[in-house]
Design a protein around this motif. Sequence first.
Motif, PDB file in Angstrom:
ATOM      1  N   ILE A  52     -17.315   7.282   0.489  1.00 43.21           N
ATOM      2  CA  ILE A  52     -17.424   6.608  -0.809  1.00 43.21           C
ATOM      3  C   ILE A  52     -18.869   6.180  -1.053  1.00 43.21           C
ATOM      4  O   ILE A  52     -19.381   6.300  -2.154  1.00 43.21           O
ATOM      5  CB  ILE A  52     -16.465   5.399  -0.848  1.00 43.21           C
ATOM      6  CG1 ILE A  52     -15.017   5.893  -0.764  1.00 43.21           C
ATOM      7  CG2 ILE A  52     -16.671   4.594  -2.110  1.00 43.21           C
ATOM      8  CD1 ILE A  52     -13.993   4.791  -0.576  1.00 43.21           C
ATOM      9  N   TYR A  78      -7.225   7.111   4.097  1.00 42.40           N
ATOM     10  CA  TYR A  78      -7.820   5.782   4.026  1.00 42.40           C
ATOM     11  C   TYR A  78      -6.895   4.843   3.268  1.00 42.40           C
ATOM     12  O   TYR A  78      -6.483   5.122   2.158  1.00 42.40           O
ATOM     13  CB  TYR A  78      -9.178   5.878   3.344  1.00 42.40           C
ATOM     14  CG  TYR A  78      -9.836   4.555   3.054  1.00 42.40           C
ATOM     15  CD1 TYR A  78      -9.790   3.509   3.976  1.00 42.40           C
ATOM     16  CD2 TYR A  78     -10.525   4.348   1.866  1.00 42.40           C
ATOM     17  CE1 TYR A  78     -10.393   2.302   3.706  1.00 42.40           C
ATOM     18  CE2 TYR A  78     -11.135   3.146   1.579  1.00 42.40           C
ATOM     19  CZ  TYR A  78     -11.065   2.124   2.497  1.00 42.40           C
ATOM     20  OH  TYR A  78     -11.671   0.920   2.224  1.00 42.40           O
ATOM     21  N   PRO A  80      -7.125   1.202   1.936  1.00 42.40           N
ATOM     22  CA  PRO A  80      -8.022   0.058   1.779  1.00 42.40           C
ATOM     23  C   PRO A  80      -7.264  -1.251   1.876  1.00 42.40           C
ATOM     24  O   PRO A  80      -6.040  -1.284   1.748  1.00 42.40           O
ATOM     25  CB  PRO A  80      -8.601   0.234   0.376  1.00 42.40           C
ATOM     26  CG  PRO A  80      -7.862   1.317  -0.274  1.00 42.40           C
ATOM     27  CD  PRO A  80      -6.888   1.910   0.684  1.00 42.40           C
ATOM     28  N   GLU A  82      -7.425  -3.800  -0.151  1.00 41.44           N
ATOM     29  CA  GLU A  82      -6.821  -4.087  -1.445  1.00 41.44           C
ATOM     30  C   GLU A  82      -6.000  -2.876  -1.826  1.00 41.44           C
ATOM     31  O   GLU A  82      -6.534  -1.836  -2.161  1.00 41.44           O
ATOM     32  CB  GLU A  82      -7.912  -4.320  -2.499  1.00 41.44           C
ATOM     33  CG  GLU A  82      -8.834  -5.465  -2.179  1.00 41.44           C
ATOM     34  CD  GLU A  82      -8.277  -6.780  -2.691  1.00 41.44           C
ATOM     35  OE1 GLU A  82      -7.162  -6.772  -3.251  1.00 41.44           O
ATOM     36  OE2 GLU A  82      -8.955  -7.802  -2.520  1.00 41.44           O
ATOM     37  N   ARG A  83      -4.685  -3.017  -1.766  1.00 40.70           N
ATOM     38  CA  ARG A  83      -3.844  -1.852  -2.054  1.00 40.70           C
ATOM     39  C   ARG A  83      -3.989  -1.454  -3.508  1.00 40.70           C
ATOM     40  O   ARG A  83      -4.098  -2.302  -4.380  1.00 40.70           O
ATOM     41  CB  ARG A  83      -2.382  -2.172  -1.776  1.00 40.70           C
ATOM     42  CG  ARG A  83      -2.144  -2.849  -0.465  1.00 40.70           C
ATOM     43  CD  ARG A  83      -2.314  -1.887   0.697  1.00 40.70           C
ATOM     44  NE  ARG A  83      -2.080  -2.600   1.944  1.00 40.70           N
ATOM     45  CZ  ARG A  83      -3.036  -2.913   2.809  1.00 40.70           C
ATOM     46  NH1 ARG A  83      -4.272  -2.542   2.592  1.00 40.70           N
ATOM     47  NH2 ARG A  83      -2.757  -3.566   3.914  1.00 40.70           N
ATOM     48  N   GLY A  84      -3.889  -0.177  -3.735  1.00 39.55           N
ATOM     49  CA  GLY A  84      -3.994   0.287  -5.111  1.00 39.55           C
ATOM     50  C   GLY A  84      -3.111   1.480  -5.391  1.00 39.55           C
ATOM     51  O   GLY A  84      -3.135   2.474  -4.667  1.00 39.55           O
ATOM     52  N   LEU A  85      -2.292   1.348  -6.413  1.00 41.44           N
ATOM     53  CA  LEU A  85      -1.455   2.460  -6.857  1.00 41.44           C
ATOM     54  C   LEU A  85      -1.368   2.359  -8.378  1.00 41.44           C
ATOM     55  O   LEU A  85      -1.602   1.304  -8.941  1.00 41.44           O
ATOM     56  CB  LEU A  85      -0.058   2.368  -6.246  1.00 41.44           C
ATOM     57  CG  LEU A  85       0.048   2.590  -4.727  1.00 41.44           C
ATOM     58  CD1 LEU A  85       1.377   2.117  -4.218  1.00 41.44           C
ATOM     59  CD2 LEU A  85      -0.168   4.052  -4.373  1.00 41.44           C
ATOM     60  N   TYR A  86      -1.031   3.476  -9.007  1.00 41.57           N
ATOM     61  CA  TYR A  86      -0.828   3.424 -10.458  1.00 41.57           C
ATOM     62  C   TYR A  86       0.495   2.729 -10.739  1.00 41.57           C
ATOM     63  O   TYR A  86       1.545   3.216 -10.346  1.00 41.57           O
ATOM     64  CB  TYR A  86      -0.816   4.831 -11.045  1.00 41.57           C
ATOM     65  CG  TYR A  86      -2.169   5.479 -11.047  1.00 41.57           C
ATOM     66  CD1 TYR A  86      -3.129   5.068 -11.963  1.00 41.57           C
ATOM     67  CD2 TYR A  86      -2.489   6.491 -10.162  1.00 41.57           C
ATOM     68  CE1 TYR A  86      -4.377   5.651 -11.980  1.00 41.57           C
ATOM     69  CE2 TYR A  86      -3.734   7.080 -10.175  1.00 41.57           C
ATOM     70  CZ  TYR A  86      -4.672   6.661 -11.083  1.00 41.57           C
ATOM     71  OH  TYR A  86      -5.905   7.236 -11.099  1.00 41.57           O
ATOM     72  N   LYS A  87       0.415   1.604 -11.427  1.00 43.89           N
ATOM     73  CA  LYS A  87       1.604   0.776 -11.611  1.00 43.89           C
ATOM     74  C   LYS A  87       2.685   1.464 -12.425  1.00 43.89           C
ATOM     75  O   LYS A  87       3.856   1.291 -12.186  1.00 43.89           O
ATOM     76  CB  LYS A  87       1.222  -0.534 -12.310  1.00 43.89           C
ATOM     77  CG  LYS A  87       0.456  -1.485 -11.404  1.00 43.89           C
ATOM     78  CD  LYS A  87       0.626  -2.925 -11.881  1.00 43.89           C
ATOM     79  CE  LYS A  87      -0.026  -3.904 -10.927  1.00 43.89           C
ATOM     80  NZ  LYS A  87      -1.441  -4.120 -11.229  1.00 43.89           N
TER      81      LYS A  87
ATOM     82  N   GLU B 206      -7.657   1.420 -13.535  1.00 42.49           N
ATOM     83  CA  GLU B 206      -7.858   1.978 -12.194  1.00 42.49           C
ATOM     84  C   GLU B 206      -8.644   1.020 -11.313  1.00 42.49           C
ATOM     85  O   GLU B 206      -8.370   0.873 -10.128  1.00 42.49           O
ATOM     86  CB  GLU B 206      -8.607   3.307 -12.282  1.00 42.49           C
ATOM     87  CG  GLU B 206      -7.661   4.473 -12.240  1.00 42.49           C
ATOM     88  CD  GLU B 206      -8.325   5.772 -12.602  1.00 42.49           C
ATOM     89  OE1 GLU B 206      -9.554   5.819 -12.745  1.00 42.49           O
ATOM     90  OE2 GLU B 206      -7.593   6.756 -12.758  1.00 42.49           O
ATOM     91  N   ASN B 209      -6.344  -2.148 -10.578  1.00 45.84           N
ATOM     92  CA  ASN B 209      -5.240  -1.811  -9.671  1.00 45.84           C
ATOM     93  C   ASN B 209      -5.728  -1.473  -8.283  1.00 45.84           C
ATOM     94  O   ASN B 209      -4.940  -1.273  -7.379  1.00 45.84           O
ATOM     95  CB  ASN B 209      -4.485  -0.590 -10.185  1.00 45.84           C
ATOM     96  CG  ASN B 209      -3.524  -0.949 -11.259  1.00 45.84           C
ATOM     97  OD1 ASN B 209      -3.339  -2.114 -11.544  1.00 45.84           O
ATOM     98  ND2 ASN B 209      -2.910   0.045 -11.847  1.00 45.84           N
ATOM     99  N   ARG B 210      -7.027  -1.334  -8.163  1.00 48.88           N
ATOM    100  CA  ARG B 210      -7.653  -0.983  -6.886  1.00 48.88           C
ATOM    101  C   ARG B 210      -7.282   0.422  -6.432  1.00 48.88           C
ATOM    102  O   ARG B 210      -7.446   0.743  -5.261  1.00 48.88           O
ATOM    103  CB  ARG B 210      -7.268  -1.985  -5.781  1.00 48.88           C
ATOM    104  CG  ARG B 210      -7.446  -3.425  -6.191  1.00 48.88           C
ATOM    105  CD  ARG B 210      -8.814  -3.908  -5.836  1.00 48.88           C
ATOM    106  NE  ARG B 210      -9.041  -5.237  -6.372  1.00 48.88           N
ATOM    107  CZ  ARG B 210     -10.002  -6.034  -5.989  1.00 48.88           C
ATOM    108  NH1 ARG B 210     -10.846  -5.654  -5.073  1.00 48.88           N
ATOM    109  NH2 ARG B 210     -10.163  -7.203  -6.520  1.00 48.88           N
ATOM    110  N   ILE B 211      -6.743   1.205  -7.341  1.00 48.99           N
ATOM    111  CA  ILE B 211      -6.446   2.587  -6.974  1.00 48.99           C
ATOM    112  C   ILE B 211      -7.767   3.361  -6.876  1.00 48.99           C
ATOM    113  O   ILE B 211      -7.857   4.378  -6.191  1.00 48.99           O
ATOM    114  CB  ILE B 211      -5.505   3.239  -8.009  1.00 48.99           C
ATOM    115  CG1 ILE B 211      -5.124   4.679  -7.636  1.00 48.99           C
ATOM    116  CG2 ILE B 211      -6.098   3.266  -9.379  1.00 48.99           C
ATOM    117  CD1 ILE B 211      -4.000   4.785  -6.703  1.00 48.99           C
ATOM    118  N   GLU B 213     -10.423   2.889  -5.275  1.00 47.28           N
ATOM    119  CA  GLU B 213     -10.970   3.099  -3.935  1.00 47.28           C
ATOM    120  C   GLU B 213     -10.215   4.204  -3.196  1.00 47.28           C
ATOM    121  O   GLU B 213     -10.803   4.992  -2.463  1.00 47.28           O
ATOM    122  CB  GLU B 213     -10.922   1.791  -3.145  1.00 47.28           C
ATOM    123  CG  GLU B 213     -11.768   1.852  -1.897  1.00 47.28           C
ATOM    124  CD  GLU B 213     -12.047   0.485  -1.309  1.00 47.28           C
ATOM    125  OE1 GLU B 213     -11.674  -0.517  -1.924  1.00 47.28           O
ATOM    126  OE2 GLU B 213     -12.633   0.451  -0.220  1.00 47.28           O
TER     127      GLU B 213
END
Lengths: 310, 442
Positions: A52, A78, A80, A82-87, B206, B209-211, B213
């Motif tokens: 990144i 990876y 991270p 801070e979890r991130g997904l498209y809500k 994006e 939502n932290r997506i 990264e």
Amino acid sequence: MNILEVNHLKKYYATQKAVDDISFTVAPGSIFGLLGPNGAGKTTLIRMITGIFYPDSGEILFNGKKFHPQNDAVHIGYMPEERGLYKKMKIGEQAVYLAQLKGLSRADAVRKVKEWFIKFNMESWWGKKVEDLSKGMGQKLQFVTTVLHEPKLIILDEPFSGLDPVNSNLIKDEIYQLAKRGSSIIFSTHRMEQVEEICDHIILVNKGQKILDGTVHNVKQQFKENLFSVKLDKQPQSVQSPVFELIGKNEGELIVKINEGHRPNDVLQYFMQQQCNIMAFHEILPSLSDIFIKLVEGTPLSRQFEPITA
Amino acid sequence: MTKIWLIIKREYLSRVKKKTFILSTFLTPLLFAGILFTVIMITVKSVSTDKFAVRDSSGFFKDKLKSSKVIEFDFNDSVNNQNFAALGYTGVLYTPQTDINQSDSFKIFSKKNLGVVASERIRDQITNAIENHLLDSLYQINLATLDSVRQQARSAQISNIIMEGDNKTKQGNSQIAYWIGYAAAFLIYITLFIYGTMVMRGVMEEKMNRIAEVMVSSVKPFQLMIGKIVGIGAVGLTQFLMWIVLVFVFSTIINSFIPPEILQQVQEGGNQLPGNNSQANEAIVGLAKAGVKLSGVNLPLIIGCFLFYFLFGYLFYASLFAAVGSAVNEDPQDAQSLMLPVTMPIVFGIIIMMNAIINPTSPMAVWTSIIPFFSPIVMMARLPFGVPGTVAWWELIVSMLSLIGGFLFTTWLSARIYRTGILLYGKKVTWKELIKWAFRSS
């Protein structure tokens, strides 16, 4: 050959040396702990390993070759902190989409997602949206999307936060399984008891610099203070010896620190001469938590900003 | 490349499948058609017929006052100024008893003040009748001859023929060009905003939502940004193409439902309404005429250029919106202030356009239709006036090329802001910093 080799990596920001000359290696199939207090530079380090960020200097070797973010991304998973997904996206589609971005064909992705969903008891989630999930459920989904494409290197940043013990164990078992099948896992956390339990090898980072590197066993040996616990059937009246110093006294247990130049046998000999029956005798190794605190102590709780002149 | 394609597909499908997209795609043309239909119907309905009784004691006006759709004359001696309302007349007209040349002694009794249309119509008819009478009686001019002379004189039409090169000519029609240009420019203006902010919100989503990264550990930030921009652009194009089809379908339906006489009437009504230079009125008249006179406008060229300017205007601004979105943190208010430098040129564009459409060859109109910040709006306003008449070919080509160049530049610039901003949390970013990110060496 090491799966990952990091040599003299540096990344400076305007006001901080986020990563200042860090080197380490990760062996194939090993579970590697990346430890450090908040703001030590762990995330920056991980972001360079995942491609990144570009390092300011130093090199990263992936699988023996110079790390190429675009090509090697396929082999890295990876997760991270801070979890991130498209809500708003359906869970099944989302997992398939993320797997496709890692280079899987649609058919493969669908098949693998289904396998994992069955394994984790998530079949009924397929058509649900992420916003319908609880935090722990989201965590499981995130883990699945991270390891789905069978990466050679898996980087998990605090993988157990927000998980109940049952699900924690589920994930932990999976981590062992993945390592057994040859994946290397970099595991970043503050939870030292987990590190002790899971990791083979650790490094400790503070203020952007590596201050500790070794296997969990070696590190403990390195920081041991020659403390021993002695359990006796009856307490002697007074304990006085040139061999050791008495540090603590519990119910039927004495904690002793062996002085320089003496061996555990000298301690046993002393108590035998005192006509005491020795019920138990074992070494007390420092916990990683103690070592962590000892090494990091003195560092201000949050890192200060300072001008960089390098 | 396959990754960009995957991203485009997701961005596109996730939006196209939404109920709001489907609703807005089908309802917007329906709404427009509904408004248009209502306006037409109101205009038709408001053309009411006033019935006047005429007390023509001289007997001169009989046959000379002609009833029309708006005013009906009834020569009925039993009506007087007491009973006209009861008998269903709007008013009663008394003509002079003896000499019709006493033009000041016409009297109309009515319950309420007569409308401008009605009184003007009546006056016209009376003056016509008197004029004819005088011409006939004083100069012995035959009325039939006079009529044909007048007819001939009135049939003169002024048509503006535009010289295109040596022998090619074209029918000019500034009225239609004005409306098409206005509509096209406005449509571009609105869509830049709608789809631009859609890109910005997508990027913000994006990031928050932290997506982001997770995504940038799989794809390059640039791929993520371009995928989003292209995907949303495709959504916009889809919506437009569907609108074009739907408008075509609706207009066919409406045309078959509304008989041409009514459209004629609308036109008449429009002409009759006082203050008939009001824009709404002209729009209706223009629309009524549009079917007949569209031939003067090069429609395929305009539609083609519209799609080009929509697409590249969108691409030009969308990446800037994406850059702004990437710089916004949790506070959506930041978006407002960061957006301002991006939205200002669009608003300027529409202001310039309103000027340029009145004078499409003024130097300001020409130059702003070449500068990429304004060209999508201003050029679309000028194009319907004719190529190469009003807009020279070189202007169009330079404008298009500079827009493509501008789009490449803003995308390059935004990508550099985007890749820094998308992973930067917690700090309020200023434009000064954005510019620093954009131009620092990497």
